[in-house]
Design a protein around this motif. Structure first.
Motif, mmCIF file in Angstrom:
data_model
loop_
_atom_site.group_PDB
_atom_site.id
_atom_site.type_symbol
_atom_site.label_atom_id
_atom_site.label_comp_id
_atom_site.label_asym_id
_atom_site.label_seq_id
_atom_site.Cartn_x
_atom_site.Cartn_y
_atom_site.Cartn_z
ATOM 1 N N ARG A 1 -1.745 13.088 -7.092
ATOM 2 C CA ARG A 1 -0.850 12.057 -7.507
ATOM 3 C C ARG A 1 -0.357 10.844 -6.682
ATOM 4 N NH1 ARG A 1 3.649 14.616 -11.446
ATOM 5 N NH2 ARG A 1 3.640 12.473 -11.732
ATOM 6 N N LEU A 2 -0.649 10.987 -5.357
ATOM 7 C CA LEU A 2 -0.314 9.929 -4.549
ATOM 8 C C LEU A 2 -1.760 9.151 -4.499
ATOM 9 C CD1 LEU A 2 1.521 11.272 -1.365
ATOM 10 C CD2 LEU A 2 2.545 9.783 -3.246
ATOM 11 N N GLU A 3 -2.802 9.776 -4.665
ATOM 12 C CA GLU A 3 -4.109 8.826 -4.643
ATOM 13 C C GLU A 3 -4.076 8.214 -5.784
ATOM 14 O OE1 GLU A 3 -6.342 8.381 -2.288
ATOM 15 O OE2 GLU A 3 -4.984 9.189 -0.903
ATOM 16 N N ILE A 4 -3.610 8.599 -7.150
ATOM 17 C CA ILE A 4 -3.661 7.944 -8.248
ATOM 18 C C ILE A 4 -2.800 6.791 -8.257
ATOM 19 C CG2 ILE A 4 -3.299 8.311 -10.753
ATOM 20 C CD1 ILE A 4 -4.316 11.029 -10.721
ATOM 21 N N LYS A 5 -1.511 7.043 -7.706
ATOM 22 C CA LYS A 5 -0.739 5.828 -7.908
ATOM 23 C C LYS A 5 -1.067 4.570 -6.790
ATOM 24 C CE LYS A 5 3.437 8.283 -9.272
ATOM 25 N NZ LYS A 5 4.917 8.598 -9.007
ATOM 26 N N LYS A 6 -1.601 5.114 -5.726
ATOM 27 C CA LYS A 6 -2.251 4.115 -4.745
ATOM 28 C C LYS A 6 -3.237 3.239 -5.314
ATOM 29 C CE LYS A 6 -2.742 5.701 -0.532
ATOM 30 N NZ LYS A 6 -3.210 6.394 0.517
ATOM 31 N N ARG A 7 -4.328 3.935 -6.046
ATOM 32 C CA ARG A 7 -5.397 3.225 -6.682
ATOM 33 C C ARG A 7 -4.650 2.406 -7.684
ATOM 34 N NH1 ARG A 7 -9.011 8.333 -7.459
ATOM 35 N NH2 ARG A 7 -9.660 8.634 -5.307
ATOM 36 N N ALA A 8 -3.504 2.863 -8.524
ATOM 37 C CA ALA A 8 -3.288 2.025 -9.503
ATOM 38 C C ALA A 8 -2.444 0.810 -9.029
ATOM 39 C CB ALA A 8 -1.990 2.761 -10.413
ATOM 40 N N SER A 9 -1.752 1.007 -8.005
ATOM 41 C CA SER A 9 -0.966 -0.238 -7.310
ATOM 42 C C SER A 9 -2.028 -1.251 -6.659
ATOM 43 C CB SER A 9 -0.093 0.328 -6.184
ATOM 44 O OG SER A 9 -0.582 0.992 -5.084
ATOM 45 N N ASN A 10 -3.217 -0.801 -6.115
ATOM 46 C CA ASN A 10 -4.224 -1.417 -5.431
ATOM 47 C C ASN A 10 -4.932 -2.532 -6.478
ATOM 48 O OD1 ASN A 10 -3.813 -1.071 -2.936
ATOM 49 N ND2 ASN A 10 -5.432 0.533 -3.064
ATOM 50 N N LYS B 1 -3.402 -3.514 -9.547
ATOM 51 C CA LYS B 1 -2.341 -4.514 -10.142
ATOM 52 C C LYS B 1 -2.198 -5.549 -9.188
ATOM 53 C CE LYS B 1 -0.109 -1.122 -13.070
ATOM 54 N NZ LYS B 1 1.346 -0.419 -13.221
#
Length: 90
Positions: free
Chosen positions: A76-85, A87
């Motif tokens: 989940r942290l990896e998915i959120k990190k990719r999404a923030s990168n 945006k």
């Protein structure tokens, strides 16, 4: 020296190496994998001490359940990190 003593010394060395590797790992995924391996190695140590009930609990909770939860949180942290990168303005 008997083979049992050699195996116990090897087991202690493995536990110390896996614990320090999990603690000082720079990569989160590697730390989680080392933590799961540590739980399984400690399970073997409990079996060697004839504490089978503790070994079963360590394998189920320490290595199995906690490892699965840590891997889920890492994903989940990896998915959120990719999404923030994605945006972030360029």
């Amino acid at each position: 020296m008997p083979i049992n003593l050699w195996f116990d010394v090897f087991l202690i060395i493995c536990i110390l190496i896996l614990a320090s590797g999990a603690l000082f790992s720079k990569n989160t995924f590697s730390g989680i994998i080392l933590f799961i391996s540590l739980g399984l190695t400690v399970t073997v140590a409990w079996i060697r001490l004839n504490a089978v009930d503790v070994a079963i609990a360590e394998a189920a909770i320490g290595a199995g359940l906690t490892g699965a939860l840590l891997l889920g949180a890492w994903k989940r942290l990896e998915i959120k990190k990719r999404a923030s990168n994605n945006k972030a303005p360029k």
